[in-house]
Every structure is written in C-alpha cells, then in structure tokens.
Design a protein around this motif. Structure first.
Motif, PDB file in Angstrom:
ATOM      1  N   ILE A  76      -3.845  -3.791   2.110  1.00  0.00           N
ATOM      2  CA  ILE A  76      -2.951  -2.632   2.064  1.00  0.00           C
ATOM      3  C   ILE A  76      -3.191  -1.788   3.318  1.00  0.00           C
ATOM      4  O   ILE A  76      -4.297  -1.309   3.550  1.00  0.00           O
ATOM      5  CB  ILE A  76      -3.227  -1.770   0.812  1.00  0.00           C
ATOM      6  N   PRO A  77      -2.152  -1.591   4.146  1.00  0.00           N
ATOM      7  CA  PRO A  77      -2.303  -0.746   5.338  1.00  0.00           C
ATOM      8  C   PRO A  77      -2.784   0.651   4.950  1.00  0.00           C
ATOM      9  O   PRO A  77      -2.358   1.197   3.931  1.00  0.00           O
ATOM     10  CB  PRO A  77      -0.902  -0.722   5.932  1.00  0.00           C
ATOM     11  N   GLN A  78      -3.652   1.218   5.754  1.00  0.00           N
ATOM     12  CA  GLN A  78      -4.248   2.503   5.411  1.00  0.00           C
ATOM     13  C   GLN A  78      -3.202   3.590   5.196  1.00  0.00           C
ATOM     14  O   GLN A  78      -3.324   4.426   4.294  1.00  0.00           O
ATOM     15  CB  GLN A  78      -5.236   2.947   6.498  1.00  0.00           C
ATOM     16  N   GLU A  79      -2.145   3.598   6.020  1.00  0.00           N
ATOM     17  CA  GLU A  79      -1.185   4.687   5.938  1.00  0.00           C
ATOM     18  C   GLU A  79      -0.377   4.676   4.647  1.00  0.00           C
ATOM     19  O   GLU A  79       0.262   5.690   4.312  1.00  0.00           O
ATOM     20  CB  GLU A  79      -0.215   4.665   7.127  1.00  0.00           C
ATOM     21  N   THR A  80      -0.404   3.587   3.869  1.00  0.00           N
ATOM     22  CA  THR A  80       0.354   3.541   2.641  1.00  0.00           C
ATOM     23  C   THR A  80      -0.474   3.802   1.405  1.00  0.00           C
ATOM     24  O   THR A  80       0.004   3.779   0.301  1.00  0.00           O
ATOM     25  CB  THR A  80       1.037   2.156   2.459  1.00  0.00           C
ATOM     26  N   ARG A  81      -1.802   4.022   1.628  1.00  0.00           N
ATOM     27  CA  ARG A  81      -2.671   4.275   0.476  1.00  0.00           C
ATOM     28  C   ARG A  81      -2.458   5.662  -0.089  1.00  0.00           C
ATOM     29  O   ARG A  81      -2.145   6.592   0.612  1.00  0.00           O
ATOM     30  CB  ARG A  81      -4.141   4.109   0.891  1.00  0.00           C
TER      31      ARG A  81
END
Length: 205
Positions: free
Chosen positions: A200-205
């Motif tokens: 999961i890309p960090q910016e979508t967490r």
C-alpha cells in the motif's frame, strides 16, 4: 498465501522502502526478488524472469545482477574490507586484477579507510559501508537491503542510510530496502507498506 496481488516495479535510479510489522513478509519479499522463493507470479530482474531459470542459471544471474546488504553485513571477519569486497567479484567469475581495482575504488568512494585490518575490527558503520561496496562490486541492476541499519547506533544509522539511498544516484541500479525504521524509509523516493499481503503506497494510508 502470504502475498495477495503484490505489484512492484523499480527502474534504474529508483529507491523504494518497504515497511511493515514483524511477520508481514518483508524478508520473504527480498527472498522472492533474489529468486530464493518462487511466488505464483513473475519476478523479473534485468529483463529476465527468475522463475523460468534453472537453479544454476538463476544463481549466475543473481551474482551478476543483484547485490544484497544484510542487517549484520554477513562479511568474513578475518578478511580485510578489500578482500571481502573482491571475493564477491571473484566468485562471479570476474578478472582478478580488475576486481581488486574496482573493490578498492568502491571502498574509497564509500569512505572505508584503506588499511589491512581484519573486517571484524571495524566499527559497525564501516562494516556496513564495506557490505554496500561488496553488493556493488559486480555492478548490479538491483540492490536489495534487508534492515540494513537495524544493528547500528543512531549516528551510524543515519550515515549509512544516507549513503545507501544515495547509491542509485551514483551507480546505475535500483534500490529496494525493507525496514521498520520510518526515518530510514523517509529517505527513499517512495515508501510502501506491506499490509495483509498487499503493498500500500504511503500516501493512501
């Protein structure tokens, strides 16, 4: 099933950090990239599918195209830094004279003192710098690092992390780092989290 639709692509010059709790599969991801574990999907390194290779071919491809830095360096303590780095090149079948020259240049570029002391007497930071040089001696397309700063104190951790993430800008390779350290991961171009088998890309967490 440990992974669920993991999709990750790195180009030369890229650096990616993979974070996740213990047991999430970070080290297994490294093993897949090395061709030590065969997933259901495809793992390609240097335009070659590791899953289609015979064991000997995969070992040869790995030695020529993939470098690895481990948490504790995994160096031979009785050898000098130069010998440790050169050994990786010699095992890959490189010319002895050229290998020692390349090893010496890498150690100098990475700030490892030029001396004949056994590697086991070096500081933790110097050992990890030597490990980075060893990983680069065969000019890999992909550099993997498994918790490369986990055994270092704060000062050496920062210095080694900065050096490591500078590698793709100085040498033509991609860098994949697995770490539990958010400060280390912050130095990467991109950070992803391994959660429930997915990246999961960090910016979508």
């Amino acid at each position: 099933m440990l992974f669920d639709g993991v999709d990750l692509r790195l180009n030369v010059g890229d650096s990616v950090a993979v974070m996740g709790p213990s047991g999430s599969g970070k080290s297994t991801l490294i093993s897949c990239a090395l061709g030590l574990v065969k997933p259901e999907g495809v793992v390609r390194v240097a335009d070659s599918d590791l899953g289609l290779m015979r064991r000997r071919e995969r070992t040869r491809h790995r030695s020529r195209h993939i470098g690895v830095v481990f948490q504790f360096g995994e160096l031979l303590p009785e050898l000098t830094p130069l010998e440790n780095v050169a050994l990786a090149g010699l095992l890959a079948g490189a010319d002895r004279k050229e290998t020692y020259k390349t090893a010496s240049e890498l150690l100098g570029s990475l700030g490892v003192p030029r001396h004949n002391r056994p590697t086991g007497t070096l500081s933790g930071g110097e050992r990890q710098r030597t490990a980075v040089a060893r990983a680069l001696v065969n000019q890999p397309s992909l550099l993997l690092a498994d918790e490369p700063t986990g055994a270092l104190d704060d000062t050496n951790r920062s210095a080694v992390a900065e050096l490591l993430f500078d590698v793709p800008r100085r040498w033509p390779c991609a860098l994949l780092v697995v770490t539990h350290d958010a400060q280390v991961a912050a130095l990467a171009d991109d950070t992803v989290h391994l959660v429930d088998g997915r990246l999961i890309p960090q910016e979508t967490r």
